[in-house]
Write a protein that holds these residues in place. Structure first.
Motif, short mmCIF file in Angstrom:
data_model
loop_
_atom_site.label_atom_id
_atom_site.label_comp_id
_atom_site.label_asym_id
_atom_site.label_seq_id
_atom_site.Cartn_x
_atom_site.Cartn_y
_atom_site.Cartn_z
N GLN A 29 109.99 14.91 20.80
CA GLN A 29 111.05 15.16 21.77
C GLN A 29 110.45 15.85 22.99
O GLN A 29 109.33 16.35 22.94
CB GLN A 29 112.12 16.04 21.15
CG GLN A 29 112.85 15.35 20.03
CD GLN A 29 114.10 16.11 19.66
OE1 GLN A 29 114.58 16.92 20.41
NE2 GLN A 29 114.63 15.81 18.50
N THR A 36 116.32 17.34 16.44
CA THR A 36 117.69 16.88 16.31
C THR A 36 117.75 15.80 15.26
O THR A 36 116.96 14.87 15.27
CB THR A 36 118.22 16.31 17.65
OG1 THR A 36 118.09 17.32 18.65
CG2 THR A 36 119.66 15.88 17.53
N THR A 38 120.46 13.14 13.84
CA THR A 38 121.75 12.55 14.13
C THR A 38 121.96 11.33 13.23
O THR A 38 121.09 10.46 13.17
CB THR A 38 121.84 12.10 15.60
OG1 THR A 38 121.57 13.23 16.41
CG2 THR A 38 123.21 11.55 15.93
N ALA A 68 127.23 14.51 18.45
CA ALA A 68 125.90 14.72 19.02
C ALA A 68 126.04 15.00 20.51
O ALA A 68 125.49 14.32 21.35
CB ALA A 68 125.02 13.51 18.77
N GLU A 69 126.84 15.97 20.84
CA GLU A 69 127.07 16.36 22.22
C GLU A 69 127.02 17.87 22.30
O GLU A 69 127.01 18.56 21.30
CB GLU A 69 128.44 15.87 22.71
CG GLU A 69 128.59 14.36 22.70
CD GLU A 69 127.63 13.66 23.63
OE1 GLU A 69 127.29 14.20 24.69
OE2 GLU A 69 127.20 12.55 23.28
N ASN A 98 120.08 20.88 25.31
CA ASN A 98 121.08 19.83 25.51
C ASN A 98 121.04 18.89 24.31
O ASN A 98 120.07 18.17 24.11
CB ASN A 98 120.80 19.07 26.80
CG ASN A 98 121.78 17.95 27.05
OD1 ASN A 98 122.70 17.72 26.28
ND2 ASN A 98 121.57 17.23 28.14
N GLY A 100 123.28 16.48 23.89
CA GLY A 100 123.96 15.25 24.27
C GLY A 100 123.02 14.12 24.64
O GLY A 100 121.80 14.26 24.65
N GLN A 101 123.61 13.00 24.96
CA GLN A 101 122.86 11.80 25.32
C GLN A 101 122.63 11.69 26.83
O GLN A 101 121.85 10.85 27.27
CB GLN A 101 123.61 10.55 24.84
CG GLN A 101 123.80 10.52 23.33
CD GLN A 101 122.46 10.52 22.59
OE1 GLN A 101 121.58 9.73 22.90
NE2 GLN A 101 122.31 11.41 21.64
N ALA A 102 123.30 12.54 27.60
CA ALA A 102 123.19 12.49 29.06
C ALA A 102 122.85 13.88 29.60
O ALA A 102 123.08 14.88 28.92
CB ALA A 102 124.52 12.02 29.66
N ARG A 133 118.55 15.24 28.64
CA ARG A 133 118.80 15.00 27.21
C ARG A 133 117.66 15.57 26.37
O ARG A 133 116.50 15.30 26.62
CB ARG A 133 118.91 13.50 27.00
CG ARG A 133 119.00 13.08 25.57
CD ARG A 133 119.01 11.58 25.46
NE ARG A 133 118.94 11.23 24.06
CZ ARG A 133 118.15 10.30 23.58
NH1 ARG A 133 117.38 9.60 24.38
NH2 ARG A 133 118.15 10.04 22.30
N GLY A 134 117.99 16.41 25.40
CA GLY A 134 116.99 16.98 24.50
C GLY A 134 116.18 18.13 25.08
O GLY A 134 115.39 18.74 24.38
#
Length: 170
Positions: A29, A36, A38, A68-69, A98, A100-102, A133-134
């Protein structure tokens, strides 16, 4: 999961009996201190997370969510003692990741609470930043007590999923 910078680890998600590995994260990551796991298809039930220390030392924080946000704040509490009256404590780092995906936009970091004037933000890499993200960013705080009694305050940061607070003491 978020961990101290000196800790290298591996993270697994296992089924109810703990024997079947559902997912593993060993790195890759943007931030090596964050992992993470998920799994969108999980049904309600009991699952286990296994953490293996690979090298180094330090602590970690696990956070479970049904989505996952959002963000992971680590740690949620920080004790800056011992520190003598008139001196300044060693800086304590607090990270936000973060999940989330965005990308997300963060607000201004603020010190609040009864003794907030005796705590200070010594390094701020969070305020008004966009977090990919991440990604993980941090803020460092210190305590400079003016009297010998216990001090308490909170570090607050507005994130898309609400105000995040870290309790400070010393």
């Amino acid at each position: 999961m978020a961990a101290d910078a000196m800790l290298s680890f591996r993270l697994w998600l296992c089924d109810t009996n703990g024997a079947t590995e559902l997912h593993r994260d060993e790195g890759g990551q943007p931030d090596p201190r964050a992992r993470t796991v998920t799994r969108a298809e999980l049904r309600p039930g009991t699952y286990y997370v296994r953490v293996e220390r690979l090298a180094g030392h330090g602590g970690y924080v696990l956070a479970a969510t049904d989505r996952a946000e959002g963000v992971l704040v680590s740690p949620m509490r920080r004790d800056l003692s011992p520190v003598r009256v008139g001196e300044t404590s060693t800086a304590a780092h607090i990270g936000i990741t973060n999940l989330g995906q965005a990308p997300i936009s963060l607000g201004q970091v603020q010190m609040t609470g009864a003794n907030s004037s005796e705590f200070e933000i010594v390094e701020d890499r969070l305020s008004n930043q966009t977090l990919a993200r991440g990604a993980t960013r941090s803020v460092a705080v210190a305590l400079s007590p003016r009297s010998p009694r216990m001090k308490v305050a909170a570090l607050s940061l507005r994130a898309p999923d609400g105000v995040q607070k870290v309790d400070l003491a010393g």
